[in-house]
Design a protein around this motif. Sequence first.
Motif, PDB file in Angstrom:
ATOM      1  N   LEU A  57      41.127  41.307  40.487  1.00 34.22           N
ATOM      2  CA  LEU A  57      40.936  41.387  41.941  1.00 34.22           C
ATOM      3  C   LEU A  57      39.522  41.000  42.343  1.00 34.22           C
ATOM      4  N   HIS A  98      44.044  37.803  42.587  1.00 30.96           N
ATOM      5  CA  HIS A  98      44.172  38.402  43.905  1.00 30.96           C
ATOM      6  C   HIS A  98      42.816  38.402  44.622  1.00 30.96           C
ATOM      7  N   PRO A 123      44.543  41.570  52.545  1.00 32.64           N
ATOM      8  CA  PRO A 123      44.906  40.646  51.464  1.00 32.64           C
ATOM      9  C   PRO A 123      44.812  39.192  51.921  1.00 32.64           C
ATOM     10  N   GLY A 126      47.473  36.278  46.636  1.00 31.96           N
ATOM     11  CA  GLY A 126      48.189  37.072  45.642  1.00 31.96           C
ATOM     12  C   GLY A 126      49.123  38.069  46.304  1.00 31.96           C
ATOM     13  N   PHE A 128      50.301  41.591  46.942  1.00 30.25           N
ATOM     14  CA  PHE A 128      49.833  42.968  46.866  1.00 30.25           C
ATOM     15  C   PHE A 128      50.979  43.963  46.987  1.00 30.25           C
ATOM     16  N   TYR A 140      50.766  46.053  43.696  1.00 32.95           N
ATOM     17  CA  TYR A 140      49.764  45.522  42.762  1.00 32.95           C
ATOM     18  C   TYR A 140      48.760  46.607  42.375  1.00 32.95           C
TER      19      TYR A 140
END
Length: 376
Positions: A57, A98, A123, A126, A128, A140
Amino acid sequence: MSTNDATSITRPPRPPKPPKPHPSITALATFLSSLPQTDIVPPPLPSKLRYDIYGSLLLLPPTSPLTTEPWSTFISSLPAHSQSDLYTSLAAALGVTHIAINSPIPAKSTEDGNTIRAPQITPLHGFFGDPNAKDFEEVYWTSTVQHGIFQTWCPLHTMFSRGNITEKSRIHDIVAKQLGGGKEGKVGAVDLFVGIGYFAFSYLKGGVDVVFGWDINRWSVEGCRRGAGGNKWGVSTDPRDGLKDERLVLFEESNEFAPGRLREIKRRMEEDGRGWVHIMHVNLGLLPSSSCAYKTALEVLELNDEEKEAWVHVHENVAREDVDEMEVSIIKKFGELAGELGMVVEVGIEHVEFVKSWAPGVWHCVFDVRVLVLRR
């Protein structure tokens, strides 16, 4: 002049090579060069990006060049597929899957109904998961390792503060030093706002035998449970049979129930002939103030069987010039609450730790409150 004579030639110094741009900036430049020609002129490339990476992340702060003018307007003017291409390029350059914008949790989040202090993220790249999903496997999760301690959490539902790393390390060192000479009987800690194990794990790694933790955020409790497993620590979320070999006992409920829960566990342990643990530390890691849990901390310490020192680590947001006044206020409040509970205590503050700046002139401070419960 002989053939062995040398003529000294002074050459001008070579200009230093310009530093290579960071991979993130290279990715931005490559993306911009791939865009079709339009009347919209891209902003100048930033010299660097501010971000944090935790596992897979990447978190952009709200002050990042990409989330502020003029880049924020430029990105929003791009078609959706181009925005996706931008973040895909950035993710590939930095080795993540992400990307999200991380905004600070408002100081008045509890007053505004955010009692679990859920994170404020947007976000960008990616999957989530659905914010309304109930299944832990439908969202996620990411993780990180700090000072050899594994932690994991769901970014949609649980915050993670990089700035707490110094306090985590300090708690570990305090406990390791206290227990370095050995201990008589079992030693425990109580974390009344356990979260994903920010400080609970430091107590465990420092050497306490067991930590009891409370949190009303089910996602935090699950992250704490998973994190304990990642560190090979036995964990229980259903301690109705009393404490056995678990090193972490979690309760998904308000910490107002802590004294009663611990009293019951103590009773069962003593019935089994195992004896109670000495609660040496109580952690109150709630901001902007943990004053709501002072009384509960004292009730927890009243369960100790012997007159031994214990420490309550009080987290508060306070202006630097008000720290001395806050020390006096904390000592006074603990004394008043002890009187209400019929307890006789000695209270003092041994140390004030300035953890990190919270706002201009305001600091996240931890007050190490020494408490000795006197038996009458």
